[in-house]
Design an enzyme around this catalytic site. Structure first.
Site, PDB file in Angstrom:
ATOM      1  CG  HIS A  48      -5.622  -9.038  -0.826  1.00 57.85           C
ATOM      2  ND1 HIS A  48      -5.749  -7.724  -0.452  1.00 57.85           N
ATOM      3  CD2 HIS A  48      -6.535  -9.711  -0.086  1.00 57.85           C
ATOM      4  CE1 HIS A  48      -6.686  -7.607   0.478  1.00 57.85           C
ATOM      5  NE2 HIS A  48      -7.179  -8.801   0.716  1.00 57.85           N
TER       6      HIS A  48
ATOM      7  CD  GLU B  52      -9.889  -8.542   3.431  1.00 63.33           C
ATOM      8  OE1 GLU B  52     -10.618  -7.861   4.154  1.00 63.33           O
ATOM      9  OE2 GLU B  52      -8.818  -8.108   2.938  1.00 63.33           O
TER      10      GLU B  52
ATOM     11  CG  ASP C 210      -4.476  -1.369  10.438  1.00 64.89           C
ATOM     12  OD1 ASP C 210      -4.715  -2.025  11.487  1.00 64.89           O
ATOM     13  OD2 ASP C 210      -5.017  -1.626   9.347  1.00 64.89           O
TER      14      ASP C 210
ATOM     15  NE  ARG D 198      -3.169  -3.016   0.360  1.00 65.34           N
ATOM     16  CZ  ARG D 198      -3.686  -3.814   1.291  1.00 65.34           C
ATOM     17  NH1 ARG D 198      -3.091  -3.965   2.465  1.00 65.34           N
ATOM     18  NH2 ARG D 198      -4.794  -4.488   1.054  1.00 65.34           N
TER      19      ARG D 198
ATOM     20  CG  ASP E 145      -2.642  -6.448  -0.907  1.00 62.88           C
ATOM     21  OD1 ASP E 145      -3.722  -6.385  -1.522  1.00 62.88           O
ATOM     22  OD2 ASP E 145      -2.557  -6.831   0.273  1.00 62.88           O
TER      23      ASP E 145
ATOM     24  CB  THR F 216       1.380   0.931   5.074  1.00 66.16           C
ATOM     25  OG1 THR F 216       1.429   0.204   3.837  1.00 66.16           O
ATOM     26  CG2 THR F 216       2.325   0.304   6.071  1.00 66.16           C
ATOM     27  CD  GLU F 217      -4.866  -0.599   3.901  1.00 65.14           C
ATOM     28  OE1 GLU F 217      -4.095  -0.621   4.889  1.00 65.14           O
ATOM     29  OE2 GLU F 217      -5.603  -1.553   3.589  1.00 65.14           O
TER      30      GLU F 217
HETATM   31  C1  ACM Z   1      -6.290  -8.932   6.589  1.00 66.65           C
HETATM   32  O1  ACM Z   1      -6.288  -7.997   7.401  1.00 66.65           O
HETATM   33  N1  ACM Z   1      -6.994  -8.848   5.472  1.00 66.65           N
HETATM   34  C2  ACM Z   1      -5.531 -10.150   6.818  1.00 66.65           C
END
Ligand code: ACM
Ligand code: ZN
Length: 743
Positions: free
Chosen positions: A247, A310, A403, A146, A175, A452-453
């Site tokens: 991802h 995800e 985060d 990110r 990602d 780190t977005e």
């Molecule tokens: C995650 O936070 N998607 C592993």
């Protein structure tokens, strides 16, 4: 006699323990032997293999502004390192004028890190300690997709881990927002996949706002080798993460042939998850095997992290190859297809003598035979995996997501959400009670995750990671024998000086003022507290100049008009924390009885209905638990004001966040009653009327001819289905409410 000795040793422990300035805590020995730094002028070791430990120690000494200890033979007045059997453990002992540190190589390194912190604390007395970590996986993760960080920072991050005796660095290298590791066989992964044209500004999802600044960055294989060696020298294993099958847009932007529909794709410039994932076609596996071959050659770690979290099933559902694989392999659905995917990778990695670890979604559809699980959606995945006799690393969002916000959201830099304080991290026990002793043995440890977005700089990463890492290191070293939060925070305060000295950034949010409040009609009673008691809290109301205009906080006090409370903790003129800031909306229904006909969603109801009458409106972007949410449903709130009250206006504070499917209401209706049985309409507003009303604010309101009532019904109409062209089109809109205000 025995009892007496026990008592003395307890007292001594307590006394020495208090003066031991080290994080994570290392148990002081019950000994009357003391040592002074003045007596130490050199260092020596029993085995040439220990030269590396001494070099790293001396480099840290220099960074702290101290002289390196010269290496000598086995001489007087030296720190003497003696290699022995051990399991990351060390023990110190006084032998004449020498301070002996005995342990395996890792243990000796940790002993030196303890001595380094003590030396930097300025305490002349050296406390002899023994230590052995409670858990073998003491991890910290860093997302470099990110935001990309240079090798120099990756090394600094590894130093920070080493100084706190962590032993695993989970490097999140790929990602949807960028591929960051050179793979020689597939040069486009870095030529194309490591670049994106820009990055979304803050949370401007919709309408989207980009910053117009191209991003690129990756690590060459030479740099990776350097990092792996640098980490190994500090007793840290680097576990690389190559995300699959989701991802994966970094890879798919370079090689779209491995997606389901093979159309051109671009690296994402916004945060979130791409629907385009790796297809289950045979060629994908050959591609991944080639990549994993190069990755395993670079990283000697037992575990290779393969992501697995995800994974939207959208593309797989429409893909002939993926549907064909479901039939051919007698799979029930796309979850089992994901499991099929991970099992193939598991088998391949196993064939090379390594093991995979993946996020807890890899349990869905059946866990691959030798996979370890990283439990992030709470502990449930980890518990299930341990019951199935699989190794587990706990990283639940509640305690291990660094985060998240770590203080009051108004005074912290923009973060993804959540609220994970140092105290919360410190309270963590990675071993769930619900497991049997045997199952508990599968828990390898825990890890802090740093996505780190919202961290665009290395200083910001340190700000988010370091203070909580201190707490986590103690969780992982001490297990159930942690000395306790109040002991920890005293050491932490002093430890900040060590971090300053090492030029490491950290969040000082632990100094921030905390507030609790209670409400009653037309007033709020506020109490302010601070973690430390060495100074004073000052506050002001509707005035940003806290010290000049403010007052010393003494007692809980009342607020009877709307406005902003500010407070800060001072030690003399020094205010080490942030300004605490809270807006209050004072109205007549504060603390009134409230019920609702349709309960809020279990996902967006953390504070309960009372939150709607607590004088605090929610924030946008959403930062706190103030918001209650309903999906596609229009709640009616029943409010009992407790007494006859002249009401002239009712307002509802609502949220607009279109990217998250949250819409302002499409109408509001209010009824009043004297007896709670017969209600008469007091007013309503249509969608169109509300639109003009709420243009410059979030709250939707109705002005009413003043009427005396005791009971109110307030119906808020949810916006219905989401219009075409918007995220979630055709789905039910959400309604988010944070306060129902009665004036
Ligand atoms: C995650 O936070 N998607 C592993
Ligand atoms: Zn497919």
């Amino acid at each position: 006699m025995k009892q007496y000795i026990f008592l003395v040793s307890l007292l001594l422990n307590a006394y020495i323990g208090y003066t031991q300035q080290v994080i994570p805590f290392a148990k002081p020995q019950a000994t009357t032997q003391t040592f002074s730094w003045k007596d130490i002028n050199s260092i020596s070791f029993s085995n040439p293999a220990l030269k590396n430990e001494v070099d790293v120690f001396n480099a840290f000494m220099k960074r702290a502004g101290l002289s390196a200890l010269p290496v000598v033979g086995d001489e007087a007045n030296s720190i003497r390192l003696e290699l022995s059997a051990g399991n990351e453990s060390y023990a110190m002992e006084k032998s004449g004028t020498r301070l002996i540190v005995r342990g395996d190589e890792s243990g000796i390194f940790y002993g030196l890190m303890t001595l380094l912190q003590q030396r930097c604390s300025g305490d002349d007395v050296i406390v002899l300690s023994d230590a052995q970590p409670a858990f073998p996986w003491r991890g910290m993760h860093l997302d470099v997709s990110r935001h990309f960080f240079p090798v120099s920072f990756v090394k600094k991050y590894i130093d920070i881990l080493a100084l706190h005796k962590m032993n695993t660095f989970h490097w999140h290298l790929t990602d949807d927002q960028g591929w960051r590791i050179e793979i020689k066989k597939y040069p486009k992964l870095t030529e194309i996949g490591s670049q994106r044209k820009e990055t979304m500004v803050d949370k401007h999802f919709n309408p989207y706002v980009g910053d117009g600044k191209p991003v690129k960055g990756y690590y060459t294989q030479q740099e990776v080798k350097e990092v792996v060696q640098y980490a190994a020298d500090r007793h840290i294993t680097v576990v690389p993460e190559i995300e699959m099958p989701g991802h994966s847009l970094g890879a798919l932007s370079a090689y779209p042939q491995y997606s389901c529909n093979a159309k051109p794709l671009e690296v994402l410039t916004i945060w979130g998850v791409s629907d385009d994932v790796l297809c289950t076609k045979d060629s994908t596996f050959l591609f991944l095997q080639d990549i994993l071959d190069e990755v395993m050659a670079l990283f000697p770690s037992q575990y290779i992290h393969i992501g697995g979290d995800e994974v939207p099933k959208t593309r797989w559902k429409k893909c002939a190859v993926c549907q064909g694989n479901i039939k051919k392999h007698h799979l029930k659905d796309e979850h089992e297809l994901q499991s099929y995917f991970i099992r193939k990778i598991d088998a391949y990695v196993n064939s090379k003598g390594r093991s995979i670890i993946g996020w807890d979604e890899i349990l869905e559809g059946g866990l691959a035979p030798n996979a370890a699980v990283m439990s992030w959606r709470g502990e449930a995945g980890g518990i299930e995996a341990a019951r199935q006799k699989h190794k587990v690393v706990m990283t639940p969002g509640t305690h291990c997501y660094f985060d998240h916000y770590q203080g009051h959201a108004q005074s912290e830099p923009l973060a993804i959400g959540g609220y994970t304080t140092v105290e919360k991290v410190y309270s963590y026990n990675p071993i769930p009670d619900s497991l049997t002793a045997e199952q508990q043995g599968y828990i390898m440890g825990a890890q802090g995750n740093v996505w780190t977005e919202y961290m665009g700089s290395s200083d910001h990463v340190e700000y988010m990671a370091v203070t909580r890492l201190c707490a986590l290191s103690e969780v992982l070293w001490c297990g159930t024998k942690k000395p306790g939060y109040s002991d920890f925070v005293q050491r932490l305060k002093k430890h900040f000086e060590f971090l300053d000295r090492m030029k490491i950034h950290y969040a000082p949010s632990i100094y921030d003022v905390q507030m609790t409040h209670t409400v009653s009609p037309s007033k709020v009673n506020v109490a302010l507290t601070s973690t430390y008691q060495d100074g004073l809290i000052y506050y002001s109301f509707n005035d940003p100049h806290i010290l000049v205009a403010g007052e010393k906080f003494v007692m809980p006090f009342d607020i009877e008009q709307s406005g902003i409370l500010r407070a800060q903790y001072f030690e003399g003129d020094d205010a080490p924390g942030h300004v605490f800031e809270q807006a209050f909306e004072i109205h007549q229904a504060l603390g009134a009885k409230i019920t609702v006909d349709i309960p809020a969603s279990k996902y967006y109801n953390s504070g309960g209905l009372d939150k709607l009458l607590d004088a605090i409106c929610g924030q946008s972007p959403r930062k706190n638990a103030e918001w209650l949410g309903w999906s596609g449903q229009s709640p009616t709130f029943n409010i009992d004001l407790g007494r006859m009250t002249a009401v002239k206006e009712v307002r509802v504070d609502c949220l607009s966040e279109i990217a998250s499917w949250i819409y302002l209401p499409e109408g509001i209706e209010v009824w009043g009653s004297v007896d709670g049985k017969t209600y008469t309409s007091m007013g309503q507003k249509s969608a169109a009327e509300l639109k003009t009303d709420i243009e410059d604010g979030m709250d939707a309101g109705i002005v009413i001819d003043p009427q005396s009532v005791r009971y109110l019904k307030v119906k808020v109409n949810c916006a219905g289905k989401i219009a075409k062209g918007n995220p979630g089109e055709g789905e039910d809109a959400w309604l988010f409410v944070s306060e129902v205000m009665v004036y």
